[in-house]
Design an enzyme around this catalytic site. Sequence first.
Site, PDB file in Angstrom:
ATOM      1  N   HIS A  89      -0.438   0.323  -9.630  1.00 45.85           N
ATOM      2  CA  HIS A  89      -1.187  -0.576  -8.740  1.00 45.85           C
ATOM      3  C   HIS A  89      -1.807  -1.738  -9.533  1.00 45.85           C
ATOM      4  O   HIS A  89      -3.035  -1.918  -9.554  1.00 45.85           O
ATOM      5  CB  HIS A  89      -2.277   0.221  -7.989  1.00 45.85           C
ATOM      6  CG  HIS A  89      -2.712  -0.441  -6.712  1.00 45.85           C
ATOM      7  ND1 HIS A  89      -3.096   0.251  -5.593  1.00 45.85           N
ATOM      8  CD2 HIS A  89      -2.823  -1.758  -6.382  1.00 45.85           C
ATOM      9  CE1 HIS A  89      -3.441  -0.593  -4.635  1.00 45.85           C
ATOM     10  NE2 HIS A  89      -3.272  -1.826  -5.094  1.00 45.85           N
ATOM     11  N   GLU A 108      -2.009   7.863  -4.144  1.00 43.71           N
ATOM     12  CA  GLU A 108      -2.239   7.492  -5.551  1.00 43.71           C
ATOM     13  C   GLU A 108      -3.689   7.811  -5.942  1.00 43.71           C
ATOM     14  O   GLU A 108      -4.575   7.788  -5.085  1.00 43.71           O
ATOM     15  CB  GLU A 108      -1.941   5.985  -5.763  1.00 43.71           C
ATOM     16  CG  GLU A 108      -2.832   5.064  -4.971  1.00 43.71           C
ATOM     17  CD  GLU A 108      -2.382   3.594  -5.065  1.00 43.71           C
ATOM     18  OE1 GLU A 108      -1.179   3.313  -4.917  1.00 43.71           O
ATOM     19  OE2 GLU A 108      -3.270   2.752  -5.287  1.00 43.71           O
ATOM     20  N   ARG A 112       0.839  -1.193   0.000  1.00 44.10           N
ATOM     21  CA  ARG A 112       0.000   0.000   0.000  1.00 44.10           C
ATOM     22  C   ARG A 112       0.870   1.237   0.000  1.00 44.10           C
ATOM     23  O   ARG A 112       1.942   1.235   0.611  1.00 44.10           O
ATOM     24  CB  ARG A 112      -0.858   0.059   1.276  1.00 44.10           C
ATOM     25  CG  ARG A 112      -2.121  -0.752   1.224  1.00 44.10           C
ATOM     26  CD  ARG A 112      -3.146  -0.164   0.247  1.00 44.10           C
ATOM     27  NE  ARG A 112      -4.317  -1.012   0.180  1.00 44.10           N
ATOM     28  CZ  ARG A 112      -4.467  -2.072  -0.611  1.00 44.10           C
ATOM     29  NH1 ARG A 112      -3.518  -2.426  -1.447  1.00 44.10           N
ATOM     30  NH2 ARG A 112      -5.581  -2.784  -0.587  1.00 44.10           N
TER      31      ARG A 112
HETATM   32  C1  8YV Z   1      -6.381  -4.040  -5.881  1.00 47.06           C
HETATM   33  C2  8YV Z   1      -5.031  -4.680  -3.993  1.00 47.06           C
HETATM   34  O1  8YV Z   1      -7.553  -4.600  -5.498  1.00 47.06           O
HETATM   35  O2  8YV Z   1      -6.256  -6.581  -3.351  1.00 47.06           O
HETATM   36  C3  8YV Z   1      -5.665  -5.578  -2.989  1.00 47.06           C
HETATM   37  O3  8YV Z   1      -5.571  -5.230  -1.785  1.00 47.06           O
HETATM   38  O4  8YV Z   1      -4.383  -3.745  -3.658  1.00 47.06           O
HETATM   39  C4  8YV Z   1      -5.246  -4.913  -5.445  1.00 47.06           C
HETATM   40  O5  8YV Z   1      -5.471  -6.234  -5.762  1.00 47.06           O
HETATM   41  C5  8YV Z   1      -6.458  -3.842  -7.333  1.00 47.06           C
HETATM   42  O6  8YV Z   1      -5.260  -3.326  -7.725  1.00 47.06           O
HETATM   43  C6  8YV Z   1      -7.587  -2.913  -7.738  1.00 47.06           C
HETATM   44  O7  8YV Z   1      -7.427  -1.653  -7.147  1.00 47.06           O
END
Ligand code: 8YV
Length: 337
Positions: free
Chosen positions: A288, A270, A241
């Site tokens: 991401h 972001e 994150r």
């Molecule tokens: C996002 C992610 O869901 O699952 C997570 O926690 O950070 C990613 O898989 C994906 O990039 C869509 O925002």
Amino acid sequence: MSKSHNVWVSRPLFPEVLDHLAQYVGVQAEATERKHTAAELREKLANVDGAIIGLSDRIDSDVIAGNRRLRVIANLAVGYNNLDVPALTAAGILATNTPDVLNETTADYAWALLLAAARRVSSAERWLRAGNWRGGMRFDDWLGLDVYGKTLGILGMGRIGQAIARRAYGFGMPVLYHNRSRLPEDIERECRAAWVEKDELLKRADHLMLVLPYNAQNHHAIGKVELALMKPTAVLVNIARGGIIDDAALAVALREGRVAAAGLDVFEGEPAVHPALRELDNAVLSPHIASASADTRRAMAQLAADNLLAALGHGPDAGHPPSLLNPEVRGGHETKT
Ligand code: 8YV
């Protein structure tokens, strides 16, 4: 036929998943991808029984205040720092996420970033595309860092961290990890990974991957002090994150060569990316996409839909969402008035 429940999908989703939902519930799906304001979320959620939402949709007490209808929020992600789970629980609303289906794909991507940053893949490609490859290539040009045989550090050793660790064997890399709680011995053995204190991890890792969840304690878990402990030859990878790294401090460390390179898929604030990071050739940056393989994103969408339907009492898992974050609300959808 009119459906007994209506749901909102806050972003475009695979048509087959929307079709699957529509077999059971009325579906209103957004056709464009964008971040919704709290006021928009409040309004959208006021008239539905459930919603599938993404990481940019922040669901907190303010958004659900006074909502008497909503029964479930299904997050399209394994990380759920965009949800105020205690607030949802207090309101009797089920919350779900998408664990496990993305472990291997996300682990693959962490390695992609490590290899790309260590071996300068992105900057070499930019150089080539710019037409700079004319005549000979100096033997000592484009020298990168080795990955094979180095010590891999993993900060945060959940299921994705473990999937990353298992791949290290093929690279001949010993693995050190730090996690709040030490893994059971059999899993440590299977991952060939040894637990160390965080500072020791930072000092001993030849390359370091961050795979920890974002929360208040992990805000800037890697800042100026931590970066100073790392080896100047280390590559730092963040697939977890934004906000776990102090991006401004990292940009300085990368510019001054105090950390060799970085592979970053997530950023503080972001989609904005710190301008200093964007200037640096030793940072590989991506928007991401660690979970973004065709199969995995489909599986995540399907799991979110399964969670939503089950929470509303539909489908094969009726009443038992496969990945429920607040089981203490169990039955809440039946008792909510
Ligand atoms: C996002 C992610 O869901 O699952 C997570 O926690 O950070 C990613 O898989 C994906 O990039 C869509 O925002």
